[in-house]
Design a protein around this motif. Structure first.
Motif, mmCIF file in Angstrom:
data_model
loop_
_atom_site.group_PDB
_atom_site.id
_atom_site.type_symbol
_atom_site.label_atom_id
_atom_site.label_comp_id
_atom_site.label_asym_id
_atom_site.label_seq_id
_atom_site.Cartn_x
_atom_site.Cartn_y
_atom_site.Cartn_z
ATOM 1 N N GLY A 1 34.136 54.582 23.558
ATOM 2 C CA GLY A 1 35.367 54.501 24.348
ATOM 3 C C GLY A 1 35.576 55.741 25.192
ATOM 4 N N ARG A 2 35.320 56.909 24.626
ATOM 5 C CA ARG A 2 35.437 58.162 25.391
ATOM 6 C C ARG A 2 34.457 58.172 26.555
ATOM 7 N NH1 ARG A 2 35.684 62.752 20.628
ATOM 8 N NH2 ARG A 2 37.601 62.024 19.657
ATOM 9 N N ASP A 3 33.229 57.763 26.281
ATOM 10 C CA ASP A 3 32.212 57.727 27.337
ATOM 11 C C ASP A 3 32.598 56.731 28.431
ATOM 12 O OD1 ASP A 3 30.713 59.644 26.042
ATOM 13 O OD2 ASP A 3 29.268 58.213 25.200
ATOM 14 N N MET A 4 33.127 55.593 28.024
ATOM 15 C CA MET A 4 33.567 54.598 29.007
ATOM 16 C C MET A 4 34.635 55.191 29.917
ATOM 17 S SD MET A 4 33.709 51.243 26.505
ATOM 18 C CE MET A 4 34.589 50.201 27.649
ATOM 19 N N ALA A 5 35.564 55.936 29.337
ATOM 20 C CA ALA A 5 36.634 56.551 30.117
ATOM 21 C C ALA A 5 36.081 57.589 31.089
ATOM 22 C CB ALA A 5 37.666 57.189 29.189
ATOM 23 N N LYS A 6 35.086 58.333 30.656
ATOM 24 C CA LYS A 6 34.525 59.392 31.496
ATOM 25 C C LYS A 6 33.723 58.864 32.672
ATOM 26 C CE LYS A 6 34.381 62.796 27.822
ATOM 27 N NZ LYS A 6 33.551 63.522 26.876
ATOM 28 N N ILE A 7 33.014 57.765 32.485
ATOM 29 C CA ILE A 7 32.138 57.287 33.553
ATOM 30 C C ILE A 7 32.786 56.223 34.434
ATOM 31 C CG2 ILE A 7 30.053 57.823 32.236
ATOM 32 C CD1 ILE A 7 29.735 54.802 31.721
ATOM 33 N N SER A 8 33.988 55.789 34.109
ATOM 34 C CA SER A 8 34.649 54.731 34.871
ATOM 35 C C SER A 8 35.508 55.321 35.977
ATOM 36 C CB SER A 8 35.542 53.892 33.956
ATOM 37 O OG SER A 8 34.766 53.264 32.963
ATOM 38 N N ASP A 9 35.538 54.617 37.105
ATOM 39 C CA ASP A 9 36.490 55.021 38.141
ATOM 40 C C ASP A 9 37.879 54.561 37.710
ATOM 41 O OD1 ASP A 9 36.864 52.303 38.863
ATOM 42 O OD2 ASP A 9 35.300 52.410 40.374
ATOM 43 N N SER A 10 38.893 54.952 38.444
ATOM 44 C CA SER A 10 40.274 54.690 38.013
ATOM 45 C C SER A 10 40.592 53.197 37.942
ATOM 46 C CB SER A 10 41.267 55.402 38.921
ATOM 47 O OG SER A 10 41.150 54.936 40.249
ATOM 48 N N VAL A 11 40.064 52.404 38.864
ATOM 49 C CA VAL A 11 40.330 50.961 38.856
ATOM 50 C C VAL A 11 39.722 50.328 37.609
ATOM 51 C CG1 VAL A 11 39.898 48.783 40.056
ATOM 52 C CG2 VAL A 11 40.493 50.826 41.365
ATOM 53 N N THR A 12 38.471 50.659 37.337
ATOM 54 C CA THR A 12 37.788 50.116 36.161
ATOM 55 C C THR A 12 38.458 50.583 34.880
ATOM 56 O OG1 THR A 12 35.712 50.075 37.386
ATOM 57 C CG2 THR A 12 35.564 49.948 34.975
ATOM 58 N N LEU A 13 38.803 51.855 34.814
ATOM 59 C CA LEU A 13 39.444 52.402 33.622
ATOM 60 C C LEU A 13 40.779 51.715 33.351
ATOM 61 C CD1 LEU A 13 39.412 54.385 31.299
ATOM 62 C CD2 LEU A 13 40.370 56.102 32.855
ATOM 63 N N ASN A 14 41.554 51.484 34.387
ATOM 64 C CA ASN A 14 42.830 50.784 34.200
ATOM 65 C C ASN A 14 42.617 49.369 33.687
ATOM 66 O OD1 ASN A 14 44.459 52.931 34.936
ATOM 67 N ND2 ASN A 14 44.458 52.363 37.092
ATOM 68 N N LYS A 15 41.576 48.693 34.170
ATOM 69 C CA LYS A 15 41.280 47.334 33.700
ATOM 70 C C LYS A 15 40.839 47.361 32.235
ATOM 71 C CE LYS A 15 41.118 42.999 34.560
ATOM 72 N NZ LYS A 15 42.352 42.271 34.779
ATOM 73 N N ILE A 16 40.001 48.332 31.870
ATOM 74 C CA ILE A 16 39.573 48.473 30.469
ATOM 75 C C ILE A 16 40.784 48.694 29.573
ATOM 76 C CG2 ILE A 16 38.346 49.963 28.838
ATOM 77 C CD1 ILE A 16 36.277 50.441 31.106
ATOM 78 N N LYS A 17 41.666 49.596 29.985
ATOM 79 C CA LYS A 17 42.871 49.874 29.193
ATOM 80 C C LYS A 17 43.721 48.619 29.048
ATOM 81 C CE LYS A 17 43.487 54.754 30.352
ATOM 82 N NZ LYS A 17 44.375 55.703 31.050
ATOM 83 N N GLU A 18 43.860 47.880 30.130
ATOM 84 C CA GLU A 18 44.654 46.649 30.094
ATOM 85 C C GLU A 18 44.059 45.643 29.115
ATOM 86 O OE1 GLU A 18 45.521 42.865 33.010
ATOM 87 O OE2 GLU A 18 45.111 44.801 33.938
ATOM 88 N N ILE A 19 42.754 45.459 29.182
ATOM 89 C CA ILE A 19 42.094 44.489 28.314
ATOM 90 C C ILE A 19 42.217 44.887 26.849
ATOM 91 C CG2 ILE A 19 39.857 43.528 27.638
ATOM 92 C CD1 ILE A 19 39.138 43.609 30.685
ATOM 93 N N VAL A 20 41.871 46.134 26.506
ATOM 94 C CA VAL A 20 41.912 46.517 25.088
ATOM 95 C C VAL A 20 43.344 46.591 24.577
ATOM 96 C CG1 VAL A 20 39.651 47.631 25.014
ATOM 97 C CG2 VAL A 20 41.656 49.008 25.550
ATOM 98 N N SER A 21 44.284 46.940 25.447
ATOM 99 C CA SER A 21 45.688 46.947 25.017
ATOM 100 C C SER A 21 46.167 45.539 24.713
ATOM 101 C CB SER A 21 46.579 47.586 26.082
ATOM 102 O OG SER A 21 46.324 48.954 26.171
ATOM 103 N N ASN A 22 45.872 44.604 25.625
ATOM 104 C CA ASN A 22 46.277 43.214 25.401
ATOM 105 C C ASN A 22 45.602 42.630 24.164
ATOM 106 O OD1 ASN A 22 47.899 43.235 27.656
ATOM 107 N ND2 ASN A 22 46.390 42.267 28.974
#
Length: 68
Positions: free
Chosen positions: A8-29
């Motif tokens: 998860g940390r690595d995903m956050a580091k290598i993702s751009d802001s749009v992708t990171l926001n989508k990842i956060k949205e998906i795992v939060s939901n």
């Protein structure tokens, strides 16, 4: 489980802001909304343990949030 958090940390580091926001949205939901759990339902077929898959997604979410 530590590996999942590190992922998860690595995903956050290598993702751009749009992708990171989508990842956060998906795992939060997927870790909060008991009416959905679409991702977990698909993963349970491989792991056969809903609670374990939910716990793993919560660890992934924790790692993503730590990496931001």
């Amino acid at each position: 489980l530590a590996g999942i958090r590190l992922l998860g940390r690595d995903m956050a580091k290598i993702s751009d802001s749009v992708t990171l926001n989508k990842i956060k949205e998906i795992v939060s939901n997927e870790t909060v909304d008991p009416t959905g759990y679409r991702l977990i339902s698909n993963m349970v077929g491989m792991h056969d343990d809903f609670d374990q898959v939910l716990f793993m997604l919560k660890k992934l979410k924790q790692g993503v949030l730590e990496g931001t």
